[in-house]
Design an enzyme around this catalytic site. Structure first.
Site, PDB file in Angstrom:
ATOM      1  N   HIS A 102      -2.764   2.683   7.652  1.00 42.32           N
ATOM      2  CA  HIS A 102      -1.303   2.729   7.583  1.00 42.32           C
ATOM      3  C   HIS A 102      -0.868   4.178   7.755  1.00 42.32           C
ATOM      4  O   HIS A 102      -1.169   5.035   6.928  1.00 42.32           O
ATOM      5  CB  HIS A 102      -0.813   2.168   6.250  1.00 42.32           C
ATOM      6  CG  HIS A 102       0.674   2.055   6.176  1.00 42.32           C
ATOM      7  ND1 HIS A 102       1.392   1.134   6.914  1.00 42.32           N
ATOM      8  CD2 HIS A 102       1.590   2.759   5.478  1.00 42.32           C
ATOM      9  CE1 HIS A 102       2.680   1.266   6.654  1.00 42.32           C
ATOM     10  NE2 HIS A 102       2.825   2.255   5.785  1.00 42.32           N
ATOM     11  N   ASP A 118       2.231   6.459   8.155  1.00 45.54           N
ATOM     12  CA  ASP A 118       3.676   6.656   8.061  1.00 45.54           C
ATOM     13  C   ASP A 118       4.135   7.762   9.001  1.00 45.54           C
ATOM     14  O   ASP A 118       3.600   8.879   8.963  1.00 45.54           O
ATOM     15  CB  ASP A 118       4.070   7.022   6.633  1.00 45.54           C
ATOM     16  CG  ASP A 118       4.004   5.829   5.698  1.00 45.54           C
ATOM     17  OD1 ASP A 118       4.689   4.839   5.975  1.00 45.54           O
ATOM     18  OD2 ASP A 118       3.266   5.893   4.695  1.00 45.54           O
ATOM     19  N   ASP A 160       5.079  -2.885   5.415  1.00 42.29           N
ATOM     20  CA  ASP A 160       5.516  -1.906   4.423  1.00 42.29           C
ATOM     21  C   ASP A 160       7.021  -1.710   4.390  1.00 42.29           C
ATOM     22  O   ASP A 160       7.505  -0.828   3.697  1.00 42.29           O
ATOM     23  CB  ASP A 160       4.831  -0.557   4.663  1.00 42.29           C
ATOM     24  CG  ASP A 160       4.880   0.347   3.445  1.00 42.29           C
ATOM     25  OD1 ASP A 160       4.982  -0.176   2.315  1.00 42.29           O
ATOM     26  OD2 ASP A 160       4.834   1.581   3.608  1.00 42.29           O
ATOM     27  N   HIS A 172      10.286   3.158   8.236  1.00 48.00           N
ATOM     28  CA  HIS A 172      10.673   2.628   6.936  1.00 48.00           C
ATOM     29  C   HIS A 172      10.674   3.676   5.827  1.00 48.00           C
ATOM     30  O   HIS A 172      11.093   3.378   4.705  1.00 48.00           O
ATOM     31  CB  HIS A 172       9.756   1.449   6.547  1.00 48.00           C
ATOM     32  CG  HIS A 172       8.301   1.791   6.501  1.00 48.00           C
ATOM     33  ND1 HIS A 172       7.490   1.660   7.605  1.00 48.00           N
ATOM     34  CD2 HIS A 172       7.515   2.247   5.509  1.00 48.00           C
ATOM     35  CE1 HIS A 172       6.257   2.019   7.283  1.00 48.00           C
ATOM     36  NE2 HIS A 172       6.246   2.390   6.005  1.00 48.00           N
TER      37      HIS A 172
END
Length: 1007
Positions: free
Chosen positions: A35, A37, A150, A419
């Protein structure tokens, strides 16, 4: 971002005995992933340095070494940066080989994993299109599965868009903890989602909700914290705790301890399996910043999975590395019958009782506003450049330079949809990165617009005012909507006596008044009517410098009157004996001179007066040192909101073109400076103009702040409507959601907050009050006839995210939200709300310049033919894509396999066109009907249309070759729009049904 809180339910369930699949063989699909970001705690550049580049370098190496390994990649911003700046020629060849054999798989494929609560669906489409364009141009890849694991809650709009893009399945994770537990108990963690009530089963998508661990492997399997599924530890982060984090390693898997791992793995699998209706279990293996040292991770996984495979018959499970496509193929082949979920969303999101994630709907309001303004500027720049290129480009502008200017803003707007971007949940330095990228992209597009205006047709007066001396200003005004717009544009000038003329030298209706924000400056309001995708040209001069031989047409000066400061009334008895009014042909707004607050509004069409009062209140938060607290994500007020002011003063600025009511709210009776302000404007539109939208709105600009620490400010609008605390708020500006007020054991206030991306309304049986917003906010109806908007937040807490990473909202700042208020009968507001929302979002763009010293006579402007669509339709996109697409997918793959050298070049002859129907089925008697348009006639102003090719949402599929999976369901549902035969999709005459988004490549004949 990683899992900040693991619900107690998740901690307990792993201790339960194996559930429904205890006697059946469970097939476990282990899906390795990282993941990544795009922002959050570190900037994109820092993340590339810390771990992101290492993820792709090491994963590609390890996948190449052993054929059974798999990996999924999601965010294209990082992969594209690695591909362009880090990957060697050998690594690029390895990637192509891995993709060809399905060992590496791109899922979702957007630039980022976008937020689903506060993003506009236009921007969701943009970031998806940019990512898909890169993948298709580079690899011929078209992702077919989503990975939205997420985002803080799940929108019903996002699955609809993924279906339109050609996806076969959708993965989500963060939904309300109580609802997730209920779905687990009912084995309904998988369902067919019909996210649009109008598109219904035509754009349904199979949806998988991840279990209680979300997208992360269980972090630790024993109290010693040494046994877990992360053997590479943490990436070496740029913090003072760097050494400790990097050394937080789980014990490696060995022959001595592997049986302990096996035992725990089996327990986890069987506890997960109880929530799903097939024996196929998806196990995401990874978490934030994982696989930066993929060799260590895969080596341990290999040993564990190998031992599990040798004991498969005894354990009752099989385990394999997999991609999402392998998992969903198995689920699809199971041929089960699935429950159907309608167009309800999964918002708001709570991860546990005291963690209500509704604060981020408003966090970092200036960033939210900048992101939306950047998106609107990009929308205008795209169509302006396309109109410049067609029917024939002028030679002054290099198209390649123009596309690079647009690409800067495309990527910046895409990036901030992350996000932990537009949500306002990132570190301060990451916010600064987003702002820098957005401003640089906006500057690039403004440069492009100026270059286009500087290069007009020879018979156009567009050059006047863009060069030369100090005689005044010019304003080139562009309408980016495919409909005629009548509105008032606002310019700031240095002189109070002004004359405004149009491109033909005729006087224009205008009004000037003292600026409310800038000392010694003046606000100039100009009434304009502009056809679709067309320009108007205005000259603004000091009155004494009117052109020789012409009468000075002076903009009227507004007259200002004041009402003395009035203290806040503590009594609850009704006031309203002394009213003053401001009116136009649609509304009369009454102010109570006893309180200086709005009292009521009379609406002409219904001939009804509705009590409407507005005031600012503040919620107090974080007044204790212990948890839980409000932060960038969470909104947890200590109690009801209290009035945030003790006195109000009023200025009434009356003019012929508009009247403005300026209300100033003071925190104390003695305060010299106001903390809050509402500037409300009513336009006086003469007859003969397209004035319906302009007349039927009360424009409001607010000034909020600076706040005291640990205060959250709201604007509460209280009305006489009997709305029963039922609120309607939009889902990503695509569709409306009905929100019933609910009572909860705790945190009822915050759990009844919802995102408002563009609009919200309350209503009774006769009348509706609509709020349209320029940017996203949190919205709620806490009382009958009330709607309140969370405007601004200033918080301080002791959370690690705040103390270590500066994920804070503690700065003193001022925000200036913009709202339009509509009031009227249900039929009227139903018709006007979508069109007014577009008018707010895509206001005309003004390019300013100086008037030349000489003022040569020029003929009247010859405008290019306007582009005008029926009122139900919106021109969602008109652009020249920056990526290379192909109408012949097989030929495109052949070219890629042949390894044609050099960067692919975009086809400047291909125009991307998207049309969107604004209304739902049965929403309006007339405007909800399907609309037939002849694209050849509508686009005549761009040239002669020679080919129309319908595509998937992001352009990578021809609709004739797109075959999405079908899923058996208990409820066949209702198909509101007819299925079109494939052969009917290439002609210029098309019919668009309610809420449809149709995407085309259109080609014009070269002159």
């Amino acid at each position: 971002m990683g899992p900040r809180w693991l619900p107690l339910f998740a901690q307990l369930v792993v201790l339960q005995l194996p559930g429904a699949w205890a006697e059946d063989t469970i097939r476990v699909f282990v899906v390795p992933h990282s993941h990544m970001d795009v922002g959050w705690l570190y900037t994109v550049q820092e993340n590339m340095q810390i771990y992101a580049a290492s993820v792709y370098t090491s994963v590609v190496r390890e996948l190449t070494l052993k054929e059974h390994r798999r990996f999924i990649a999601v965010e294209q911003e990082y992969f594209r940066l690695w591909w362009d700046r880090f990957a060697s020629r050998t690594q690029k060849l390895q990637v192509r080989e891995l993709l060809a054999h399905g060992r590496l798989e791109f899922v979702s494929g957007g630039q980022v994993m976008h937020d689903e609560a506060v993003t506009h669906f236009d921007d969701q489409i943009l970031q998806l299109t940019e990512g898909h364009g890169f993948l298709y141009e580079t690899f011929g890849i078209r992702p077919q599965f989503s990975w939205q694991v997420d985002s803080f809650g799940a929108s019903a709009t996002t699955p609809t868009l993924f279906a339109l893009a050609g996806f076969n399945a959708h993965v989500i994770s963060r939904i309300d903890y109580e609802l997730k537990e209920a779905l687990m108990q009912m084995q309904e963690m998988q369902f067919v989602w019909r996210g649009s009530q109008s598109l219904a089963e035509r754009q349904e998508i199979f949806t998988h909700v991840l279990d209680f661990y979300g997208y992360c492997s269980p972090p630790n399997l024993s109290l010693s914290r040494r046994v877990g599924y992360s053997w590479e530890g943490e990436a070496p982060l740029l913090t003072q705790f760097q050494g400790e984090e990097h050394n937080n390693l789980n014990d490696p898997v060995t022959l001595r301890n592997v049986e302990m791992y096996v035992e725990r793995f089996v327990l986890d699998v069987k506890s997960r399996a109880r929530g799903y209706r097939t024996p196929h279990i998806l196990w995401p293996w990874g978490c934030d910043r994982k696989f930066f040292n993929a060799g260590v991770q895969f080596a341990n996984m290999d040993l564990l999975l190998s031992v599990l495979s040798t004991q498969a018959s005894q354990l009752g499970i099989t385990v394999e590395y997999a991609t999402l496509s392998a998992y969903f193929r198995a689920v699809h082949a199971h041929n089960a019958t699935w429950h159907v979920r309608g167009h309800q969303d999964f918002l708001p999101y709570s991860s546990e009782e005291s963690q209500v994630w509704t604060g981020f709907y408003t966090s970092r309001g200036p960033l939210k506003g900048l992101a939306r303004r950047a998106s609107a500027l990009l929308y205008a720049g795209e169509s302006m450049f396309t109109r410049y290129m067609w029917p024939s480009p002028r030679r002054r502008l290099d198209p390649r330079w123009a596309l690079k200017q647009l690409q800067k803003l495309r990527w910046a707007v895409s990036e901030v949809q992350h996000h932990d971007g537009i949500t306002g949940t990132e570190a301060v330095k990451v916010r600064d990165m987003f702002v820098q990228h957005l401003r640089a992209g906006m500057q690039a597009v403004l440069q492009l617009m100026a270059a286009i205006v500087l290069d007009p047709p020879r018979d156009s007066p567009g050059t006047r005012g863009l060069q030369g001396g100090p005689r005044g200003h010019s304003a080139t005004v562009y309408n980016p909507l495919a409909r005629t717009v009548t509105t008032v544009i606002n310019l700031t000038v240095s002189f109070p006596h002004v004359t405004v003329t149009d491109e033909s030298g005729r006087p224009v209706k205008a009004q000037v008044q003292r600026s409310k924000e800038i000392p010694h400056k003046y606000d100039l309001y100009v009434l304009t009517t502009i056809p679709g995708l067309s320009y108007r040209y205005y000259s603004v001069r000091p009155t004494e410098q009117a052109p020789e031989g012409q009468q000075a047409a002076t903009a009227t000066m507004a007259f200002t009157s004041k009402l003395d400061r009035k203290p806040r009334r503590l009594s609850t008895r009704p006031w309203g004996k002394k009213l003053v009014s401001v009116k136009n042909d649609c509304y009369t707004v009454f102010l109570d001179t006893d309180t200086n607050l709005m009292h009521s509004i009379w609406e002409r069409q219904s001939n009804r007066t509705v009590r409407v009062t507005q005031q600012f209140l503040e919620y107090t938060v974080n007044d204790k040192n212990d948890l839980p607290v409000s932060d960038n994500y969470v909104f947890l007020p200590n109690g009801p909101a209290d009035p945030a002011w003790e006195a109000v003063s009023v200025e009434m600025v009356r003019g012929r073109l508009l009247t403005e009511i300026r209300q100033y709210f003071y925190r104390t009776l003695e305060a010299k400076e106001h903390t809050y302000a509402i500037y409300s404007r009513l336009a006086h539109v003469p007859r003969g103009y397209h004035r319906e939208l302009l007349c039927h709105r009360l424009e409001q600009e607010l000034r909020v702040g600076p706040l005291e620490v640990n205060r959250e400010a709201v604007l509460r609008t209280s009305t006489g409507l009997q709305s029963l605390r039922v609120l309607h708020s939009d889902s990503n500006a695509f569709q409306m959601q009905r929100r019933l007020h609910r009572d909860y054991p705790a945190h009822t206030i915050s759990r009844n907050y919802y995102p408002m991306v563009q609009s919200a309304y309350i209503e009774d049986s006769r009348t509706r009050l609509v709020l349209l917003s320029e940017q996203a906010h949190g919205v709620s109806s806490q009382g009958d006839g009330e709607v309140e908007v969370l405007l601004h937040r200033r918080l301080r807490n002791n959370l690690d995210l705040s103390q270590i990473f500066n994920v804070t909202l503690k700065e003193a700042s001022i925000v200036r939200p913009v709202f339009w208020l509509l009031l009227g009968p249900l039929s009227l507001t139903t018709r006007l709300r979508p069109q007014s929302g577009l008018a707010l979002q895509h206001r005309p763009v003004v390019v300013l310049g100086r008037l030349p010293e000489a003022d040569p006579e020029r003929p009247a402007a010859r405008q290019p033919e306007a582009v005008t669509l029926p009122p139900s339709l919106h021109l969602q996109t008109l652009s020249i894509p920056g990526w290379t697409y192909s109408s012949n997918h097989t030929k495109h793959l052949q070219k890629l396999q042949e390894g044609e050298a050099g960067k692919a070049k975009p086809d400047l002859r291909r125009v991307l066109l998207r049309l969107h129907h604004l209304y739902e089925v049965r929403e309006h008697q007339v405007l909800s009907q399907p609309v037939t348009v002849d694209l050849k006639a509508v686009l005549r102003g761009l040239g002669t249309l020679v080919a129309v090719e319908e595509r998937s949402l992001t352009g990578t599929w021809s609709v004739n070759s797109l075959r999405r999976w079908r899923w058996r369901t208990h409820n066949k549902g209702e198909t509101h729009a007819r299925r079109r035969p494939p052969g009917a999709r290439h002609g210029p005459v098309i019919t668009i049904g309610p809420k449809e988004i149709r995407t085309f490549f259109v080609h014009f004949q070269r002159p």
